[in-house]
Every structure is written in C-alpha cells, then in structure tokens.
Scaffold this motif. Structure first.
Motif, PDB file in Angstrom:
ATOM      1  N   LYS B  41     -28.768  -0.830 -47.816  1.00 56.27           N
ATOM      2  CA  LYS B  41     -30.067  -1.289 -48.351  1.00 56.27           C
ATOM      3  C   LYS B  41     -31.224  -0.684 -47.561  1.00 56.27           C
ATOM      4  CE  LYS B  41     -29.099  -5.640 -47.500  1.00 56.27           C
ATOM      5  NZ  LYS B  41     -27.830  -5.477 -46.778  1.00 56.27           N
ATOM      6  N   THR B  42     -31.140  -0.830 -46.238  1.00 57.50           N
ATOM      7  CA  THR B  42     -32.206  -0.273 -45.405  1.00 57.50           C
ATOM      8  C   THR B  42     -32.296   1.236 -45.566  1.00 57.50           C
ATOM      9  OG1 THR B  42     -31.976  -2.058 -43.805  1.00 57.50           O
ATOM     10  CG2 THR B  42     -33.016  -0.049 -43.018  1.00 57.50           C
ATOM     11  N   THR B  43     -31.140   1.865 -45.667  1.00 62.86           N
ATOM     12  CA  THR B  43     -31.115   3.319 -45.854  1.00 62.86           C
ATOM     13  C   THR B  43     -31.835   3.713 -47.138  1.00 62.86           C
ATOM     14  OG1 THR B  43     -29.038   3.444 -44.646  1.00 62.86           O
ATOM     15  CG2 THR B  43     -29.595   5.323 -46.030  1.00 62.86           C
ATOM     16  N   MET B  88     -40.675  -2.609 -41.977  1.00 62.95           N
ATOM     17  CA  MET B  88     -39.323  -2.376 -41.465  1.00 62.95           C
ATOM     18  C   MET B  88     -38.639  -3.665 -41.048  1.00 62.95           C
ATOM     19  SD  MET B  88     -39.724   1.163 -39.423  1.00 62.95           S
ATOM     20  CE  MET B  88     -41.417   0.871 -39.029  1.00 62.95           C
ATOM     21  N   GLU B  89     -37.343  -3.610 -41.045  1.00 61.88           N
ATOM     22  CA  GLU B  89     -36.567  -4.789 -40.694  1.00 61.88           C
ATOM     23  C   GLU B  89     -36.722  -5.080 -39.201  1.00 61.88           C
ATOM     24  OE1 GLU B  89     -32.432  -2.937 -40.867  1.00 61.88           O
ATOM     25  OE2 GLU B  89     -31.987  -4.946 -41.556  1.00 61.88           O
ATOM     26  N   GLY B  90     -36.668  -6.334 -38.852  1.00 62.80           N
ATOM     27  CA  GLY B  90     -36.708  -6.702 -37.439  1.00 62.80           C
ATOM     28  C   GLY B  90     -38.103  -6.954 -36.881  1.00 62.80           C
ATOM     29  N   LEU B 164     -40.046  -3.933 -48.545  1.00 62.00           N
ATOM     30  CA  LEU B 164     -39.963  -5.087 -47.662  1.00 62.00           C
ATOM     31  C   LEU B 164     -38.515  -5.336 -47.265  1.00 62.00           C
ATOM     32  CD1 LEU B 164     -41.661  -7.320 -46.431  1.00 62.00           C
ATOM     33  CD2 LEU B 164     -41.636  -8.505 -48.623  1.00 62.00           C
ATOM     34  N   ASP B 165     -38.225  -5.181 -45.983  1.00 62.60           N
ATOM     35  CA  ASP B 165     -36.832  -5.233 -45.534  1.00 62.60           C
ATOM     36  C   ASP B 165     -36.487  -6.544 -44.829  1.00 62.60           C
ATOM     37  OD1 ASP B 165     -34.259  -4.515 -44.934  1.00 62.60           O
ATOM     38  OD2 ASP B 165     -34.775  -2.590 -44.001  1.00 62.60           O
ATOM     39  N   GLU B 166     -35.707  -7.355 -45.491  1.00 66.64           N
ATOM     40  CA  GLU B 166     -35.201  -8.624 -44.955  1.00 66.64           C
ATOM     41  C   GLU B 166     -36.239  -9.486 -44.237  1.00 66.64           C
ATOM     42  OE1 GLU B 166     -31.334  -9.114 -43.705  1.00 66.64           O
ATOM     43  OE2 GLU B 166     -30.676  -7.057 -44.136  1.00 66.64           O
ATOM     44  N   PRO B 167     -37.247  -9.918 -44.978  1.00 62.71           N
ATOM     45  CA  PRO B 167     -38.258 -10.763 -44.334  1.00 62.71           C
ATOM     46  C   PRO B 167     -37.711 -12.119 -43.892  1.00 62.71           C
ATOM     47  CG  PRO B 167     -38.651 -10.651 -46.699  1.00 62.71           C
ATOM     48  CD  PRO B 167     -37.577  -9.646 -46.387  1.00 62.71           C
TER      49      PRO B 167
HETATM   50 MG   LIG Z   1     -30.671  -3.429 -43.254  1.00 60.44          MG
END
Ligand SMILES: [Mg+2]
Ligand SMILES: Nc1ncnc2c1ncn2[C@@H]1O[C@H](COP(=O)(O)OP(=O)(O)O)[C@@H](O)[C@H]1O
Lengths: 295, 264
Positions: B41-43, B88-90, B164-167
C-alpha cells in the motif's frame, strides 16, 4: 585585574569569531550529517585572500570583505554542485572523504599561490580601539568582534525568520518531508555550502588580522569542531556561548598557565580539556537539541 | 483525475513489490487501499508521489496519469507542484519546529501570501486543538495532534489530491473517529480528492467512496465502499487484523527511514 579583564575581552572577541566559523561547520553537519573537514581550510584561504586584497591590492577592509565573501559564495556553489551533489544518497563516510579531499585541494592551492608563507596585515585595519577605564582593546580584536557578531546576528535572523531559513531547518530534520512538499533540497544544500564557505573566509580575514596567516590556520577547523561539540553539535545558537567560552578560556590559559610551563603551549590544549569534561556530564553539549521525548 | 495503470514496482533492482496495480480516482472522491501489512500500500503511494526514487525503488512497468499528464517519471518536487501532497506514514512532524512552522513548510511553494494566512486559519478551524498549540514545539504534541498536524501541513500545499498513509496507526479509537470525521469534512468542503491507505478497513470504508484490497502487490478485490462494507471476505479480512500486526508495521516504517536513499 586589568590583565585579567584584557584577556577576557580579547578572548570574547576571539570566541565570537570561533562561533562564526563553527556555525558554518554546524550547518553542514545538520544538513548533510557529515563533518566538514575543510571548514578550517576555508578559514585559511580567507586569511590569504584577506592579505591579498588588503596588502597586495591595497583595498580597504570593507571591499576586502565583500570581494572575499563573493569568491567564497561562488566557491560554495561550485563545491556543492561538482563535488557533493553526486554523493547525495551515498554513505556519510564518502561525504567526509570528499571534504578531506577538498581540504587537500585548498591547501595545495594556497601553497601554489602564496607559497604557504606567513603573511600578516597587522596595522592596516582602520583604527578602532575600545578603552574602558584601564583596559584598552586593540583594533584587530575590536573589528573582529564587531564584524563576527554582526555576521552571527544576520545568520541567526536568516535561519530563524526567513523562508529559506525555514527550508534549511526543515531539511535538517526530515529530507523526505521536505521533498514531498516540493522544496528543492539541492538548493538548500547549495546554500549551506555557500554559508559554510563564506563564514569560513570571513573568520579567516578577522583571525588573520589578529594573529597573521599561515597554513596551520586551518587548524581552526578543529576548534570549530570543539565549539560545535561544546555547544551541542546540532545547535547553531549553542555555538555562540560555546565559542565565547572557548575563546576566553584559551586566552586565560595563554595568559596565566603558559608562563608556568617551560615551553608553554597549554593554551591550545586547555579548551579541549574543558570540552571533554563538559561532554562527560552533558553528552549533548551545553545547548544541544535532544531527540524530543514525551513522557 | 488519477489513473494508475498496471504498474510494477521493484526495490533495489530485484525485489518486486507491486505486480500490476491498476485503479482510478475521480475528482472529489475518497478511494481507499486496504490490505495487510507488507501488501504494498505504502509503495503504491510512493510510486504516485515519486518518493520511490528516494528509496532505491523504481517503476518498471505501467503508467500513472494525473489530470491527463503522465507523472511516473517525474521527481517528487515536480509531482508535488502538480497538486499531489503525501502524508507519509508514521506522523513525520518536524519535531524541533513549532506547529506553525510545520504548517508553513507545507505552504512553502505557494506565492499567494494573504491566502496562506487564510488557509492557516481554516486549518485551525478544522483542527482547533492545533490553534492553541501554534507556538508549541511539535515534538511535544500527542500522537493524535501530530497526526492532525501532518494532515494540516499537507493541506497547506493546497493539493488537489492528498495521499494519506495510515492516519489511524497507533491512535485510540475515539481519536481515529475524530480524525476521520475531519477528513470527511475537509473532503466535502474543499472537494479535494483523497487516496487513503489503511489497515483499519472499518474506519476507512466509513468515509471512502471506493475501496481496493491489496495483497502481495496485487489488487485482489475492489468496489464501492458500501459494497465492501457488507462483504464477507472484507469483514473477515479486517476482523483478522491483530494489534500485533500494527506493531509490526510500525517497526518497519522506522527501518525504512534508515534505509532512505537518494536519486536524481
Ligand atoms: Mg505501509
Ligand atoms: N525501501 C524499501 N526497500 C526494500 N523493500 C521495501 C522497501 N519498502 C518496502 N519494501 C517491501 O515492500 C513490501 C511492501 O511494503 P509496503 O508498501 O510498505 O507495504 P504496506 O504499506 O502495505 O504495509 C514489503 O515486503 C516491504 O518489505
């Protein structure tokens, strides 16, 4: 007492110049995570350029400063573009190796042009002495203090209150975030080398006026490193008090400790000893930014 | 608006992570990519934002179009200027900078000074908590506030598409609900499109129009969000997520940051 105050005040001036040079060192460290071994060589080159413009061309101090800074700014752009940009993404160690190469190149250049000889331009600076009661500070440290303090102030304002300064601080924290916001990190890198080079040569002109110019002036780079460690390697503001502390300590040890030893030489070591002691108790330096930890 | 066609992505020239991903996203839509940790997903987001290049990844096949323009060979800075903003995630806040400075970094490439001020106020009305902390160093914000800040920062770029990555990662359920309500509100008020990556399928499908399920670099399932919500396979899939799964992905994101790489 007069002797003591004299040492403190000139040490203060010296320290402000160290702080200026150290800021250049820290800016590279923050943005590229690498030690710039060539920082002291920028200083040395600045000293020789100062000599050339002041003595050989007989230019006034302000014009000398402007010309030297212009050369350094250009040099910073070229260095970043040719030597450092290809290394983006490579291990830190290759960046450090490149700065070592740069330092050799600058040293070679200086030997080629000036023969690496001792040059001095004592006494050609405008007369500007400060006299407070019994102590009087000669022109060179006075001008050194005024110019370096102004430069440090301008840099701090730039770094904290301008848009470009914002980009520099952001890049120092998270490169990917900055890229994802459309900020060109290469511009930031280029600018950081320009700043490092410009503050280096500026420090060189000022120190050269105080103590003369010789290739060992490059060892000032080591002092910048000490100042950076003492202030906290990633703290630009911390370099100011740290530089002043080192400058004053160095002067005091030259004035009081060196005469006690048959061959002197403690002055140049003493600040390192202080730095070591401080780092034992405060590994982040006096004013270092820590990783923020929430409780 | 966004057209991803049959893309393949390879890391370090050998590790194939995406194997023919295709999907569309229309103006104003929220589309969500669901799937377990490591699915890609992030990729997918990085392929769109160009951030892949900074990590030694490469799109080896297929194409990505944004508003008719092919973007899969552009660098991150160029893509961001076209109106794509990645969160970005994190929770990547700039921790030594204040809340306000973080937001200003988001608006860096904009020239409309007066509007930047207005937009900052708008962000404070969406996230009132940030307003009280505008002068606070962002590293000291709580996890939820940091998530709000990175969303706010991306909004300051005035994007037309937000990635939007894993809010919801590592946030308490109530906070997740609060953030998702705001996301939906922003989407409604600004008609900005959102490509949302989540492991928390339940929360994501509440706000999304369409959803796709990724597994091992392939889209295995997709359809309107209302349809996916009632689908047994999807139900099983998101029920199956354990808290340990979340921890694992968190650790991995840290590892990626260390591995980051640069290419121009
Ligand atoms: Mg990810
Ligand atoms: N920078 C990278 N280098 C090498 N492999 C990577 C990198 N980033 C991700 N991967 C691999 O790609 C796969 C998919 O990762 P990712 O896209 O982060 O998944 P998700 O976001 O769905 O959890 C994982 O197996 C991961 O190990």
């Amino acid at each position: 007492m007069t002797f003591f105050l004299q040492l403190v005040v000139t040490g203060f001036a010296l320290g402000m110049i160290y702080a200026l040079v150290a800021i250049g060192f820290i800016i590279i460290l923050k943005n590229s995570n690498a030690f710039n071994i060539a920082q002291g060589h920028f200083v040395m080159l600045g000293g020789y350029l100062g000599y050339t413009f002041l003595i050989v061309f007989g230019m006034p101090l302000w014009a000398t400063i402007l010309c030297t800074m212009a050369i350094a700014a250009l040099g910073g752009i070229v260095i970043e573009r040719i030597a450092l940009r290809p290394l983006i993404g490579q291990p830190i160690i290759s960046i450090i190796m490149m700065t070592i190469a740069l330092s050799s190149i600058i040293e070679g250049l200086v030997t080629l042009i000036w023969g690496g000889e001792y040059k001095t331009y004592h006494g050609v600076l405008p007369t500007l002495t400060i006299t407070v009661s019994k102590i009087s500070i000669p022109s060179e440290p006075t001008i050194g203090l005024l110019v370096s303090a102004t430069a440090v102030l301008i840099l701090m304002l730039f770094y904290h209150y301008t848009k470009m300064g914002l980009a520099m601080r952001a890049t120092a924290e998270d490169l990917q975030v900055v890229q994802s916001m459309g900020i060109k990190a290469t511009t930031v890198y280029s600018l950081s080398w320009v700043i490092a080079f410009v503050v280096g040569v500026l420090g060189g002109i000022l120190l050269g006026a105080i103590s003369g110019v010789m290739t060992p002036l490059a060892e000032i780079g080591l002092k910048a490193f000490t100042v950076a460690l003492l202030g906290g390697v990633n703290s630009i503001g911390g370099a100011i008090p740290a530089g002043i502390i080192i400058g004053i300590l160095e002067n005091l040890s030259a004035g009081y400790l060196d005469p006690l030893l048959p061959r002197g030489g403690l002055a140049s070591v003493f600040p390192f000893i202080v730095m070591l002691i401080v780092l034992i108790f405060r590994p982040h330096g006096l004013f270092g930014l820590r990783k923020v930890e929430r409780i | 608006m966004l057209k991803v066609e049959n893309i393949n992505v390879v890391y370090m020239k050998v590790i194939q992570v995406l194997k023919g991903i295709s999907f569309d996203l229309e103006q104003g839509q929220i589309v969500t990519l669901l799937g377990p940790n490591g699915a890609g997903k992030t990729t997918t987001l990085k392929a769109i934002s160009g951030m892949l290049r900074t990590e030694d990844g490469e799109i080896t096949g297929g194409s990505i179009h944004f508003n008719g323009k092919r973007i899969d060979s552009l660098i991150p800075e160029e893509i961001s200027l076209l109106g794509i903003s990645q969160v970005m995630e994190g929770r990547r806040i700039l921790e030594h900078m204040t809340v306000e400075e973080n937001l200003l970094v988001g608006a860096y490439r904009r020239k409309d000074k007066s509007e930047i001020k207005e937009d900052m106020e708008k962000i404070y009305t969406w996230f009132p908590r940030l307003k009280d902390m505008r002068k606070r160093v962002s590293g000291y914000l709580s996890g939820g506030e940091q998530q709000m800040l990175v969303i706010g920062r991306a909004l300051m770029a005035k994007p037309r598409l937000m990635l939007l990555d894993e809010p919801s990662l590592g946030l308490a359920p109530l906070l997740v609900k609060e953030i998702y309500e705001i996301i939906k509100k922003i989407n409604r008020e600004t008609s900005m499109s959102i490509l949302l990556v989540e492991q928390n399928a339940k929360a994501a499908l509440e706000v999304a129009d369409y959803g796709y399920v990724l597994e091992n670099g392939r889209i295995v399932f997709g359809g309107p969000a209302s349809f996916l919500k009632d689908n047994d396979i999807v139900k099983e899939f998101y029920m199956g997520i354990s808290s340990s799964g979340e921890r694992k992905s968190f650790r991995e994101t840290k590892a990626y940051r260390r591995k980051k790489r640069w290419f121009f």
